[in-house]
Motif scaffolding. Structure first.
Motif, PDB file in Angstrom:
ATOM      1  N   MET A 105      30.872   3.538  40.780  1.00  0.00           N
ATOM      2  CA  MET A 105      31.631   2.080  41.470  1.00  0.00           C
ATOM      3  C   MET A 105      30.695   1.409  40.351  1.00  0.00           C
ATOM      4  O   MET A 105      30.482   0.893  39.751  1.00  0.00           O
ATOM      5  CB  MET A 105      30.431   2.311  42.836  1.00  0.00           C
ATOM      6  N   HIS A 106      31.913   0.632  41.297  1.00  0.00           N
ATOM      7  CA  HIS A 106      32.224  -1.335  40.147  1.00  0.00           C
ATOM      8  C   HIS A 106      32.043  -1.845  40.711  1.00  0.00           C
ATOM      9  O   HIS A 106      32.424  -2.241  41.945  1.00  0.00           O
ATOM     10  CB  HIS A 106      32.808  -1.586  38.938  1.00  0.00           C
ATOM     11  N   ARG A 107      30.901  -2.928  40.163  1.00  0.00           N
ATOM     12  CA  ARG A 107      30.799  -4.180  40.922  1.00  0.00           C
ATOM     13  C   ARG A 107      31.240  -5.562  40.491  1.00  0.00           C
ATOM     14  O   ARG A 107      31.856  -5.307  39.221  1.00  0.00           O
ATOM     15  CB  ARG A 107      29.364  -4.491  41.316  1.00  0.00           C
ATOM     16  N   VAL A 108      32.123  -5.855  40.999  1.00  0.00           N
ATOM     17  CA  VAL A 108      32.844  -7.304  41.162  1.00  0.00           C
ATOM     18  C   VAL A 108      32.167  -8.639  41.039  1.00  0.00           C
ATOM     19  O   VAL A 108      31.301  -8.817  41.506  1.00  0.00           O
ATOM     20  CB  VAL A 108      34.008  -7.304  42.077  1.00  0.00           C
ATOM     21  N   ALA A 109      32.047  -9.376  40.018  1.00  0.00           N
ATOM     22  CA  ALA A 109      31.423 -10.435  39.439  1.00  0.00           C
ATOM     23  C   ALA A 109      32.020 -11.688  39.954  1.00  0.00           C
ATOM     24  O   ALA A 109      33.207 -11.658  40.433  1.00  0.00           O
ATOM     25  CB  ALA A 109      31.511 -10.595  37.856  1.00  0.00           C
ATOM     26  N   GLU A 110      30.929 -12.145  41.475  1.00  0.00           N
ATOM     27  CA  GLU A 110      31.618 -13.200  41.806  1.00  0.00           C
ATOM     28  C   GLU A 110      31.199 -14.230  41.208  1.00  0.00           C
ATOM     29  O   GLU A 110      30.578 -14.925  40.185  1.00  0.00           O
ATOM     30  CB  GLU A 110      29.979 -13.481  43.121  1.00  0.00           C
ATOM     31  N   CYS A 111      32.039 -14.777  41.302  1.00  0.00           N
ATOM     32  CA  CYS A 111      32.086 -16.282  40.617  1.00  0.00           C
ATOM     33  C   CYS A 111      32.367 -17.337  41.709  1.00  0.00           C
ATOM     34  O   CYS A 111      32.042 -17.518  42.950  1.00  0.00           O
ATOM     35  CB  CYS A 111      34.008 -16.691  40.736  1.00  0.00           C
ATOM     36  N   THR A 112      31.398 -18.660  41.375  1.00  0.00           N
ATOM     37  CA  THR A 112      30.352 -19.991  42.100  1.00  0.00           C
ATOM     38  C   THR A 112      32.066 -20.487  42.014  1.00  0.00           C
ATOM     39  O   THR A 112      32.561 -21.085  41.073  1.00  0.00           O
ATOM     40  CB  THR A 112      29.514 -20.717  41.443  1.00  0.00           C
ATOM     41  N   THR A 113      32.181 -21.079  43.537  1.00  0.00           N
ATOM     42  CA  THR A 113      33.130 -22.248  43.659  1.00  0.00           C
ATOM     43  C   THR A 113      33.110 -23.577  43.373  1.00  0.00           C
ATOM     44  O   THR A 113      31.679 -23.913  44.055  1.00  0.00           O
ATOM     45  CB  THR A 113      33.751 -22.630  45.035  1.00  0.00           C
ATOM     46  N   ILE A 114      33.253 -23.885  42.311  1.00  0.00           N
ATOM     47  CA  ILE A 114      32.978 -25.581  41.566  1.00  0.00           C
ATOM     48  C   ILE A 114      33.984 -26.249  41.541  1.00  0.00           C
ATOM     49  O   ILE A 114      35.380 -26.663  41.390  1.00  0.00           O
ATOM     50  CB  ILE A 114      32.394 -25.886  40.354  1.00  0.00           C
ATOM     51  N   THR A 115      33.904 -27.619  43.054  1.00  0.00           N
ATOM     52  CA  THR A 115      34.489 -28.552  43.129  1.00  0.00           C
ATOM     53  C   THR A 115      34.013 -30.369  41.985  1.00  0.00           C
ATOM     54  O   THR A 115      33.504 -30.565  41.948  1.00  0.00           O
ATOM     55  CB  THR A 115      34.649 -29.134  44.334  1.00  0.00           C
ATOM     56  N   LEU A 116      35.462 -29.804  41.141  1.00  0.00           N
ATOM     57  CA  LEU A 116      35.603 -31.113  40.536  1.00  0.00           C
ATOM     58  C   LEU A 116      36.679 -32.440  40.987  1.00  0.00           C
ATOM     59  O   LEU A 116      37.231 -31.998  41.551  1.00  0.00           O
ATOM     60  CB  LEU A 116      36.328 -30.533  38.840  1.00  0.00           C
ATOM     61  N   LYS A 117      35.857 -33.811  40.572  1.00  0.00           N
ATOM     62  CA  LYS A 117      36.381 -34.434  41.268  1.00  0.00           C
ATOM     63  C   LYS A 117      37.585 -35.119  40.570  1.00  0.00           C
ATOM     64  O   LYS A 117      37.618 -34.850  38.619  1.00  0.00           O
ATOM     65  CB  LYS A 117      35.590 -36.211  41.059  1.00  0.00           C
ATOM     66  N   ILE A 118      38.749 -35.643  40.591  1.00  0.00           N
ATOM     67  CA  ILE A 118      40.041 -36.004  40.217  1.00  0.00           C
ATOM     68  C   ILE A 118      39.578 -36.608  38.996  1.00  0.00           C
ATOM     69  O   ILE A 118      39.502 -36.772  37.437  1.00  0.00           O
ATOM     70  CB  ILE A 118      40.763 -36.432  40.652  1.00  0.00           C
ATOM     71  N   SER A 119      38.496 -37.948  38.836  1.00  0.00           N
ATOM     72  CA  SER A 119      37.904 -38.480  38.167  1.00  0.00           C
ATOM     73  C   SER A 119      37.155 -37.757  36.263  1.00  0.00           C
ATOM     74  O   SER A 119      37.501 -38.303  35.079  1.00  0.00           O
ATOM     75  CB  SER A 119      36.945 -39.274  38.517  1.00  0.00           C
ATOM     76  N   GLU A 120      36.556 -36.805  36.833  1.00  0.00           N
ATOM     77  CA  GLU A 120      35.971 -35.522  36.412  1.00  0.00           C
ATOM     78  C   GLU A 120      36.368 -35.176  35.346  1.00  0.00           C
ATOM     79  O   GLU A 120      36.676 -35.034  34.653  1.00  0.00           O
ATOM     80  CB  GLU A 120      34.997 -34.890  37.170  1.00  0.00           C
ATOM     81  N   ILE A 121      37.582 -34.823  35.893  1.00  0.00           N
ATOM     82  CA  ILE A 121      38.781 -33.764  35.718  1.00  0.00           C
ATOM     83  C   ILE A 121      39.406 -34.650  34.134  1.00  0.00           C
ATOM     84  O   ILE A 121      39.513 -34.446  33.086  1.00  0.00           O
ATOM     85  CB  ILE A 121      39.941 -33.411  36.461  1.00  0.00           C
ATOM     86  N   CYS A 122      39.910 -35.918  34.830  1.00  0.00           N
ATOM     87  CA  CYS A 122      39.792 -36.313  33.688  1.00  0.00           C
ATOM     88  C   CYS A 122      39.084 -37.178  32.688  1.00  0.00           C
ATOM     89  O   CYS A 122      39.776 -36.895  31.445  1.00  0.00           O
ATOM     90  CB  CYS A 122      41.192 -38.332  34.359  1.00  0.00           C
ATOM     91  N   ARG A 123      38.064 -37.622  33.064  1.00  0.00           N
ATOM     92  CA  ARG A 123      37.338 -38.013  32.260  1.00  0.00           C
ATOM     93  C   ARG A 123      36.918 -36.398  30.556  1.00  0.00           C
ATOM     94  O   ARG A 123      36.716 -36.161  29.269  1.00  0.00           O
ATOM     95  CB  ARG A 123      35.884 -37.891  32.511  1.00  0.00           C
TER      96      ARG A 123
END
Length: 103
Positions: free
Chosen positions: A1-19
């Motif tokens: 049996m394989h365990r599927v890795a869980e990813c944490t959802t991270i929300t980025l603001k547009i200003s952070e993406i631009c930076r």
């Protein structure tokens, strides 16, 4: 049996993406994308000459960190090229010796 890795959802603001995109560009890289990990994101960017894809954790992205990552690739490439040149020289010398012995 394989365990599927869980990813944490991270929300980025547009200003952070631009930076982050600006930091990568100002550091000499070409922004590619974000890649989620279990607890964070990786920022993927391309080396300006080799087009190699490089990555930094989002929390470590800065102009200086991008420059250092790009420089480390240059150093690795220079080391690899020096090794190949030395190997080629040794191979050529060995080949010349074997011809001289045969004559």
């Amino acid at each position: 049996m394989h365990r599927v890795a869980e990813c944490t959802t991270i929300t980025l603001k547009i200003s952070e993406i631009c930076r982050i995109v600006r930091e990568v560009q100002n550091g000499g890289g070409q922004f590619h994308s974000f890649q989620p990990t279990r607890a964070d994101y990786l920022v993927l960017f391309n080396h300006p000459q080799s087009r190699t894809t490089l990555a930094l954790p989002i929390s470590n992205v800065s102009v200086e960190a991008v420059r250092e990552k790009i420089a480390s690739v240059r150093e690795s490439a220079a080391d690899r090229n020096a090794f190949l040149e030395q190997a080629e020289t040794l191979h050529s010398e060995s080949h010349v010796r074997s011809i001289l012995k045969a004559s």
